[in-house]
Write a protein that holds these residues in place. Structure first.
Motif, PDB file in Angstrom:
ATOM      1  N   ALA A  93      20.462 -53.157   5.509  1.00  0.00           N
ATOM      2  CA  ALA A  93      21.848 -53.086   5.972  1.00  0.00           C
ATOM      3  C   ALA A  93      22.687 -54.295   5.562  1.00  0.00           C
ATOM      4  CB  ALA A  93      21.881 -52.927   7.488  1.00  0.00           C
ATOM      5  N   TYR A  94      22.059 -55.294   4.952  1.00  0.00           N
ATOM      6  CA  TYR A  94      22.806 -56.523   4.668  1.00  0.00           C
ATOM      7  C   TYR A  94      23.996 -56.277   3.747  1.00  0.00           C
ATOM      8  CZ  TYR A  94      24.214 -61.120   3.265  1.00  0.00           C
ATOM      9  OH  TYR A  94      24.974 -62.226   3.020  1.00  0.00           O
ATOM     10  N   GLU A  95      23.783 -55.633   2.628  1.00  0.00           N
ATOM     11  CA  GLU A  95      24.881 -55.421   1.664  1.00  0.00           C
ATOM     12  C   GLU A  95      26.012 -54.615   2.267  1.00  0.00           C
ATOM     13  OE1 GLU A  95      25.436 -56.757  -1.313  1.00  0.00           O
ATOM     14  OE2 GLU A  95      23.600 -57.924  -1.042  1.00  0.00           O
ATOM     15  N   GLN A  96      25.668 -53.590   3.033  1.00  0.00           N
ATOM     16  CA  GLN A  96      26.702 -52.760   3.664  1.00  0.00           C
ATOM     17  C   GLN A  96      27.537 -53.581   4.642  1.00  0.00           C
ATOM     18  OE1 GLN A  96      25.204 -49.298   5.729  1.00  0.00           O
ATOM     19  NE2 GLN A  96      27.253 -48.470   6.064  1.00  0.00           N
ATOM     20  N   MET A  97      26.883 -54.422   5.422  1.00  0.00           N
ATOM     21  CA  MET A  97      27.602 -55.239   6.398  1.00  0.00           C
ATOM     22  C   MET A  97      28.367 -56.373   5.711  1.00  0.00           C
ATOM     23  SD  MET A  97      24.905 -55.353   9.551  1.00  0.00           S
ATOM     24  CE  MET A  97      26.043 -56.046  10.745  1.00  0.00           C
TER      25      MET A  97
END
Length: 119
Positions: A93-97
Motif C-alpha cells: 500500500a505504500y505507493e498508493q498512499m
C-alpha cells in the motif's frame, strides 16, 4: 472481518477521494460534521460492511505503517546518495498512499524573511 489487500486498496482509493479528511490545506478540513459525512460516504461505498470505528481504526493502522515506511525512505535520502541507495518499501500500500499523502508529509519550503537592499 478479513481485510484483504484488495479491500484495503479499495478503501484507500475512497479515502484519497475524500481530501477533506487527510488534506490540512482543504478549506473545510476542520469542520467535524463534514469530515464525519466523508467517513460515512467511504463506509457506504466500501464493498464490505464495517462500522465507522473499525474503518477509522484500519486507517490509523495503515497510517502508522505508512509513516514508518516513509521515515525509512526519507532517512535513506542523504546527501550524496544515489537513486539506487534510496529505500524502496515492499509494503503493497505504500505507493498508493504516497501518491496522495506525500504532499502533506513533505514540508513546504520556507520563505526567507531576509531583506536585501541593493544600493
Amino acid at each position: 472481518m478479513p481485510w484483504t489487500n484488495e479491500i484495503i486498496s479499495e478503501c484507500l482509493t475512497l479515502y484519497e477521494k475524500e481530501t477533506i479528511i487527510w488534506n490540512p490545506k482543504h478549506e473545510e478540513h476542520k469542520d467535524r460534521n463534514l469530515i464525519h459525512d466523508a467517513w460515512i460516504r467511504i463506509q457506504q461505498q466500501l464493498s464490505i460492511n464495517c462500522s465507522l470505528t473499525e474503518l477509522k481504526k484500519k486507517k490509523d493502522t495503515l497510517m502508522g505503517t505508512f509513516r514508518k515506511c516513509h521515515a525509512k525512505v526519507k532517512g535513506s535520502m542523504k546527501t550524496g546518495s544515489g537513486a539506487e541507495d534510496v529505500f524502496k518499501p515492499e509494503w503493497f500500500a505504500y505507493e498508493q498512499m504516497a501518491r496522495f499523502l506525500n504532499s502533506t508529509y513533505n514540508p513546504r519550503k520556507t520563505k526567507s524573511s531576509e531583506v536585501i537592499i541593493i544600493y
